[in-house]
Design a protein around this motif. Structure first.
Motif, PDB file in Angstrom:
ATOM      1  N   LYS A 183       0.717  -1.325   0.333  1.00 46.50           N
ATOM      2  CA  LYS A 183      -0.357   0.454  -0.019  1.00 46.50           C
ATOM      3  C   LYS A 183       1.015   1.063  -0.527  1.00 46.50           C
ATOM      4  N   ALA A 184       0.372   2.618  -1.001  1.00 45.61           N
ATOM      5  CA  ALA A 184       0.610   3.999  -0.798  1.00 45.61           C
ATOM      6  C   ALA A 184       1.872   3.920   0.543  1.00 45.61           C
ATOM      7  N   ALA A 185       1.517   4.040   1.942  1.00 40.14           N
ATOM      8  CA  ALA A 185       1.785   4.007   3.043  1.00 40.14           C
ATOM      9  C   ALA A 185       2.588   3.643   3.589  1.00 40.14           C
ATOM     10  N   ALA A 186       2.852   2.476   3.273  1.00 43.32           N
ATOM     11  CA  ALA A 186       3.736   1.383   3.820  1.00 43.32           C
ATOM     12  C   ALA A 186       4.780   1.578   2.559  1.00 43.32           C
ATOM     13  N   ARG A 187       4.797   2.164   1.535  1.00 37.55           N
ATOM     14  CA  ARG A 187       5.987   2.077   0.647  1.00 37.55           C
ATOM     15  C   ARG A 187       6.501   3.598   0.722  1.00 37.55           C
ATOM     16  N   ARG A 188       5.533   4.569   1.445  1.00 42.03           N
ATOM     17  CA  ARG A 188       6.052   5.912   1.750  1.00 42.03           C
ATOM     18  C   ARG A 188       7.199   5.495   2.832  1.00 42.03           C
ATOM     19  N   GLU A 189       6.792   4.865   3.358  1.00 40.68           N
ATOM     20  CA  GLU A 189       7.096   4.784   5.093  1.00 40.68           C
ATOM     21  C   GLU A 189       8.531   4.183   4.582  1.00 40.68           C
ATOM     22  N   GLU A 190       8.939   2.940   3.979  1.00 37.85           N
ATOM     23  CA  GLU A 190       9.509   2.236   3.015  1.00 37.85           C
ATOM     24  C   GLU A 190      10.783   3.315   2.365  1.00 37.85           C
ATOM     25  N   ILE A 191       9.901   4.583   1.625  1.00 36.37           N
ATOM     26  CA  ILE A 191      11.174   5.274   0.840  1.00 36.37           C
ATOM     27  C   ILE A 191      11.304   6.020   2.231  1.00 36.37           C
ATOM     28  N   TYR A 244      18.176   8.737  -5.344  1.00 32.59           N
ATOM     29  CA  TYR A 244      17.357   8.587  -6.926  1.00 32.59           C
ATOM     30  C   TYR A 244      16.188   7.972  -7.157  1.00 32.59           C
ATOM     31  N   THR A 245      14.980   8.241  -8.110  1.00 30.58           N
ATOM     32  CA  THR A 245      14.437   7.298  -8.204  1.00 30.58           C
ATOM     33  C   THR A 245      14.242   6.103  -9.400  1.00 30.58           C
ATOM     34  N   SER A 246      15.723   5.974  -9.898  1.00 31.69           N
ATOM     35  CA  SER A 246      15.919   4.860 -10.259  1.00 31.69           C
ATOM     36  C   SER A 246      16.454   3.331  -9.285  1.00 31.69           C
ATOM     37  N   ASP A 247      16.907   4.202  -7.923  1.00 33.79           N
ATOM     38  CA  ASP A 247      17.152   3.601  -6.984  1.00 33.79           C
ATOM     39  C   ASP A 247      16.271   2.732  -6.485  1.00 33.79           C
ATOM     40  N   ASP A 284      10.260  -2.309  -6.412  1.00 33.52           N
ATOM     41  CA  ASP A 284      10.163  -2.908  -7.298  1.00 33.52           C
ATOM     42  C   ASP A 284       8.325  -2.820  -7.992  1.00 33.52           C
ATOM     43  N   VAL A 285       8.788  -0.986  -8.089  1.00 32.62           N
ATOM     44  CA  VAL A 285       7.634  -0.398  -8.215  1.00 32.62           C
ATOM     45  C   VAL A 285       7.988   0.473  -9.856  1.00 32.62           C
ATOM     46  N   SER A 286       6.923   0.901 -10.311  1.00 33.35           N
ATOM     47  CA  SER A 286       7.304   2.001 -11.780  1.00 33.35           C
ATOM     48  C   SER A 286       7.883   3.083 -11.208  1.00 33.35           C
ATOM     49  N   ALA A 287       8.617   4.129 -12.154  1.00 29.84           N
ATOM     50  CA  ALA A 287       9.229   5.159 -11.931  1.00 29.84           C
ATOM     51  C   ALA A 287       8.512   6.342 -11.724  1.00 29.84           C
ATOM     52  N   ILE A 291       6.918   6.121  -8.307  1.00 31.43           N
ATOM     53  CA  ILE A 291       8.255   6.961  -7.061  1.00 31.43           C
ATOM     54  C   ILE A 291       7.588   8.087  -7.008  1.00 31.43           C
ATOM     55  N   ARG A 292       7.991   9.003  -8.417  1.00 35.14           N
ATOM     56  CA  ARG A 292       7.743  10.515  -8.669  1.00 35.14           C
ATOM     57  C   ARG A 292       6.456  10.725  -7.932  1.00 35.14           C
ATOM     58  N   ARG A 293       5.075   9.571  -7.589  1.00 36.37           N
ATOM     59  CA  ARG A 293       4.122  10.405  -6.819  1.00 36.37           C
ATOM     60  C   ARG A 293       4.418  10.274  -6.001  1.00 36.37           C
ATOM     61  N   ASP A 294       4.917   9.243  -5.434  1.00 33.36           N
ATOM     62  CA  ASP A 294       5.246   8.421  -3.857  1.00 33.36           C
ATOM     63  C   ASP A 294       5.723  10.200  -3.114  1.00 33.36           C
ATOM     64  N   LEU A 295       7.453  10.499  -4.192  1.00 38.45           N
ATOM     65  CA  LEU A 295       7.811  11.750  -3.741  1.00 38.45           C
ATOM     66  C   LEU A 295       7.663  13.600  -3.743  1.00 38.45           C
ATOM     67  N   GLU A 296       6.754  13.048  -4.333  1.00 45.18           N
ATOM     68  CA  GLU A 296       6.059  14.377  -4.313  1.00 45.18           C
ATOM     69  C   GLU A 296       5.049  14.970  -3.279  1.00 45.18           C
TER      70      GLU A 296
END
Length: 253
Positions: free
Chosen positions: A2-10, A21-24, A30-33, A36-41
């Motif tokens: 889920k998005a919340a868990a993914r952002r916690e990992e970020i 970096y988005t690529s890393d 294991d998700v798309s660029a 990641i860009r949406r999460d970072l925003e």
């Protein structure tokens, strides 16, 4: 994931590496660029990171304010146990103030079964939880709305609070340590807490273990002003002993 868990990992990745970096991050999670860009925003909008070319850098510093929406996703089971211990302190006829914070809503839920108590709060979420609770007299404290904490602060808030004597004050914390005591990043929130402490008989800090050792911009109260800290069993034993040595009781749940 889920998005919340993914952002916690970020956030964990950025804590360790300072920048990402988005690529890393795509490889690590294991998700798309695009994901990641949406999460970072989103995280940049919450003040957690600063966007840089090709990725993001974590925001550090004592004045960083983490949004309540993000904090509510952290350690939910631990906060539930903390809330239950806080609620157990309250007896019929008591007056209670529930501060803003990620544990506040949990404390409100734990109090719903109590009878003949008065609850004051400057937390919008707490007021919503208790608005239909029978046997609880609810007083909503006025002030200027702060979206980061989903609550009210300011001169109107502190003036109103000074009308009351409170039996149990349950305070949230951004950071708590032996050297500086209870600290928060926001001046208005700090001033509200200071006034609340002066008006209260029992000052209880409800904070999960991640808050222990933290240090933020505004000093709210030194340890001798805090009767007890309720935290979870994941707390660092050394930090717990340091707080106890400062004269504050610590309840582990």
């Amino acid at each position: 994931m889920k998005a919340a868990a993914r952002r916690e990992e970020i956030l964990r990745y950025l804590e360790e590496n300072h920048t990402g970096y988005t690529s890393d991050l795509c490889k690590v999670l294991d998700v798309s660029a695009m994901t990641i860009r949406r999460d970072l925003e989103v995280m940049a909008g919450q003040g957690l990171v600063t966007l840089i070319r090709g990725g993001a850098a974590i925001n550090h510093g004592t004045a960083v304010i983490y949004s309540l929406k993000f904090r509510q996703t952290q350690l939910p089971l631990e906060k539930q146990r903390i809330a239950a211990r806080c609620a157990a302190m309250v007896s019929e006829g008591n007056s209670v103030f529930i501060d803003c914070g990620s544990t506040a809503e949990r404390i409100a839920e734990a109090l719903r079964g109590k009878k003949n108590i008065t609850v004051l709060t400057n937390s919008l979420d707490t007021a919503q939880v208790l608005s239909s609770a029978k046997g609880i007299r609810l007083i909503m404290v006025p002030g200027e709305f702060n979206e980061d904490i989903r609550g009210f602060n300011g001169l109107l808030t502190t003036d109103f609070i000074q009308r009351f004597r409170i039996d149990y004050l349950f305070l949230g914390a951004n950071g708590l340590n032996a050297q500086h005591g209870l600290t928060v990043p926001d001046y208005a929130d700090a001033e509200t807490k200071r006034v609340l402490i002066r008006q209260s008989r029992h000052v209880i800090v409800a904070a999960d273990h991640a808050k222990l050792g933290g240090d933020f911009f505004e000093i709210v109260a030194r340890l001798p002003e805090i009767e007890a800290v309720v935290t979870d069993s994941g707390a660092n034993p050394e930090l717990v002993q340091e707080i106890k040595a400062g004269g504050t009781e610590v309840y582990l749940v």
